[in-house]
Every structure is written in C-alpha cells, then in structure tokens.
Design a protein around this motif. Sequence first.
Motif, PDB file in Angstrom:
ATOM      1  N   LYS A 332       0.856  -1.189   0.000  1.00  0.00           N
ATOM      2  CA  LYS A 332       0.000   0.000   0.000  1.00  0.00           C
ATOM      3  C   LYS A 332       0.892   1.238   0.000  1.00  0.00           C
ATOM      4  CE  LYS A 332      -4.131  -1.587  -0.337  1.00  0.00           C
ATOM      5  NZ  LYS A 332      -4.929  -1.251  -1.530  1.00  0.00           N
ATOM      6  N   ASP A 355      -9.720  -2.036   0.432  1.00  0.00           N
ATOM      7  CA  ASP A 355     -10.189  -1.975  -0.955  1.00  0.00           C
ATOM      8  C   ASP A 355     -11.658  -2.356  -0.951  1.00  0.00           C
ATOM      9  OD1 ASP A 355      -7.705  -1.351  -1.904  1.00  0.00           O
ATOM     10  OD2 ASP A 355      -7.457  -3.138  -3.148  1.00  0.00           O
ATOM     11  N   GLU A 362     -11.905  -4.505  -8.542  1.00  0.00           N
ATOM     12  CA  GLU A 362     -11.753  -3.502  -7.483  1.00  0.00           C
ATOM     13  C   GLU A 362     -12.486  -2.216  -7.867  1.00  0.00           C
ATOM     14  OE1 GLU A 362      -7.594  -2.479  -6.397  1.00  0.00           O
ATOM     15  OE2 GLU A 362      -8.308  -0.404  -6.260  1.00  0.00           O
ATOM     16  N   SER A 365     -10.138   2.229  -3.413  1.00  0.00           N
ATOM     17  CA  SER A 365      -9.076   1.983  -2.435  1.00  0.00           C
ATOM     18  C   SER A 365      -9.063   3.148  -1.469  1.00  0.00           C
ATOM     19  CB  SER A 365      -7.714   1.925  -3.111  1.00  0.00           C
ATOM     20  OG  SER A 365      -7.536   0.692  -3.743  1.00  0.00           O
TER      21      SER A 365
END
Length: 439
Positions: A332, A355, A362, A365
């Motif tokens: 990250k 996420d 996805e 985030s």
Amino acid sequence: MSLLIHNREYSTEITAADHGKRVSIAGWVHEKRHLGGVFFLIVRDFSGFAQVTLHKGEVEKGLFERVKKVPRESVVAIEGKVKRERKAPNGYEIIPERMEVLNEASQILPLDITGKVGAELDTRLDARFMDLRTERTKHIFIIRSRVLKVIRDFLDGQGFIETNTPKIVSAATEGGTALFPISYFEREAFLNQSPQLYKQMLMASGFDRVYEIAPIFRAEEHDTTKHLNEATSVDIEVAFVSAKEVMAILEELIACVYSEIERYPGLSKLNLNLEVPKIPFRRITYDEAIALLSETGEEIEWGEDLSTSAEHTLGELIGELYFITDWPCAIKPFYAQPIDVEVEGKREDICNAFDLMHPKLELASGSQRVHSYELLKRNIESKGLNPDSFEFYLDAFKYGMPPHAGWGLGVERLLMSMLEIDNIREVVLFPRDRRRLAP
Ligand code: ATP
Ligand code: MG
C-alpha cells in the motif's frame, strides 16, 4: 434557421389526446418503410420516436417524393396534424404538411443504429457520435450523468465541499504507477495520477470534508477491459475520523447510487435487474482473503498483491460487494497508516487500508492516512522515494495536520459493474487507452 423548429415539441410530449392538433417535431430519420401506398417515416429525437405517415394521393406529391428520398439519419423538421393511432409509438402518428431537411446525411452510414446489425466495440467507438444515437448507449450515459449527480447530492448532503485540485503536477508523486510527462514551459511536468496529495493537504486547511470528481491519468501499458489511461475518480478525504468512518460513507454512497439508478425507467433498455446491495458490506482481512484463496488452491505469498485471477476467485466465493482490510504496508502507498500495535494488537507490518471489491473487480481503495510528519517522511524514504520532491506536501504536515482518512472510487468501474458491462470503454464517451487517442 428553420421556422419549424421554433415550436418544436419532443415526440413523447405529444400524445393521442392531441388528436387533430398541429405540431412540429425535429430529429433524425430513424427508419423509412413503404407499405403499399403508405409511407412511414420514423423520426427519432432525444425523448423517443414519432411516426410520420404519408398516404399517397392524400399528401402533396412533392412532399411525398421528398420524404421518400431523404436519407436515413438526416436531420429533419416536420409540421403536421396529430392523428390517434394505437399501433404507432406513443399512440399517435403525424400526418405531415411540411418538411424541412435541416441537414442531409451521407448515404453510407458508419454504423447501423437500428440494432439490426451488431457492431464491434471498436467500430462503435470510432463512430461514437453515431453510437450515442442508439438506445442502449444513450441510456448508459444518462445513467452516468445521474450517478454523478447522486454522488454529488449524497456528499453535499453530508457536509462535504467539492474541490478542484491541479491535474498538471511536478515530478513528486506517489511512485509506482507510470505517469504521462508533459512539457511545462522550460520544465517537465506530469498529468496527475490522483488528487491524493492535494486532498490530504486540504485536511490541514480546516475544511474537514472534501471531495473531488475529476480525471486521473495513468500511463499504464496494460490493455485490459478494466483499465483506462484517463479515468474519472471520486475522491474524498475526511479529517478527525479513521478508516472505519470513511468505509461507512463509501458503502452508504454505493447503496444510494444503486437505489437511485434502480428507479431509472431507461434501465429496461439495458435488460438489467439491479439489486440494491445491503449494507454493511462484508469485511474480510487480507489474511482471511489469502486463507480463502489457499483453500481453493490459489496460493498467494503474504505481502503479495492480489492478482486479477485471485480477485475473481474471491469474488466467486463471496458473491457480493465486500471490503478487504488490513493490508500489508509493503503493497500500500506510503500515506497508509500502519495499524497501532499497542491499541489494536495486530502486527505492525499491516496498515489500516482497505479496498472495496465488486465480485468482478476492485472499485475503490482507501485508508487511514499517516498524519505524523516524521512517520510520513520515513515512509516516503522507505518506499525509495525522495522526500525533497514531496516538500510541498510534507509542509502541510508540519503545522497542525489532523488525523484523517479517505478513498478514491473509480466512476467507470462503479458503472460497469453496476450495469454488468464487461468492457470499461463502454461507459466512457471517448475512451483513452493504449491504442486510442481519437476521437
Ligand atoms: P487496479 O489494481 O485495479 O489497477 P489500483 O489499485 O491501481 O487499481 P488505485 O490507485 O487504488 O487503483 O485507484 C483508486 C480507484 O481508481 C481504483 O479502485 C479504480 O476504481 C480506479 N482506477 C484506478 N486506475 C484506473 C484505471 N487505469 N482505469 C480505470 N479506473 C482506475
Ligand atoms: Mg487500489
């Protein structure tokens, strides 16, 4: 300028109850049909369709011939009398008295928009102006517009202010993603990959709750169905909260978008049954995710990012929107806050990042952010980046930066997943990808 278009009505504003009334409509010649002595012209406008009916011998001969000849997709204005007709769109037809061809279309069309002949996505995108005349594409973009409005209304209603941060930035960035360089007078600059650093700086301003809906630029080489080189991101940043609170805002927002779009009548044109997701969404940690994957035989080494195939496997197992939390710091960004081992009793190589996942991909985030100047500087260095190029950003952390958290949500990812569209390019008017720079 045509006299007829001054009184223009939309085809759906006219009804069978207007029987006998003189009206004028304007739009595109959608279809022409000749049945015996009767000629039908279907005129399309933004609202729908109108049938213009000409009976040979009943209308003036010159007009009959002109209507017959006008090429499909030409723009016309028509004045005539409304006649009740159950079989026509909206229950009426127009018996024309005058027609003006406002602009004649070329005979060979780049796309068949009546839907009789399917077209490849590339062909459609090359002739996007025309593709937008089809019902399905039109409704996708009306929905896109509504989604953006719902998001704005939702965030405005929660005390957020909308901001605009620069898209032309200096060398300093998050690292990782490739950037598009541009020439900025005598210096090199870049198109911004995300408003991250700027929205965080605003947390030191006292604004507390900010959002931005704007383009993000990613010079990623990959040519997939879920990546664009220019995408639209909804970004929020909130002061005096932790990741938990911004996750709650995110799931409420998503549920709100679904329930507003579920009510949109044009949804039927997409053959879709929208199910509004229930909140709260399921939350699993990164460790739980890799354990689940391991049970299916898909081994992820701890500290490795989830591949597209891993995302799909998890999505199939879980089958609904869910969060993955507690990520390894190593995968990250530097601004994600490591979990406080003393208070939260977890491992210190884990950060308070999350996420939001749709079973297929996805969507967003986010994280609790580092707000300590010292830690942020150390994190930047440990990611192999130069703190000097982040001076403008780091400065904001020296003079009173509150704890804060936020996320970035891809508008196109949200749209494509909600509308069950496989290719992200379908939900962008003029997509930018590895090969496409025009139109
Ligand atoms: P992915 O791993 O799926 O490529 P990411 O983790 O690199 O995405 P982030 O930097 O976390 O993306 O950006 C936040 C959100 O912005 C993503 O969750 C996604 O919805 C959207 N997004 C990011 N990059 C792209 C892209 N190239 N095209 C479309 N949307 C994107
Ligand atoms: Mg991400």
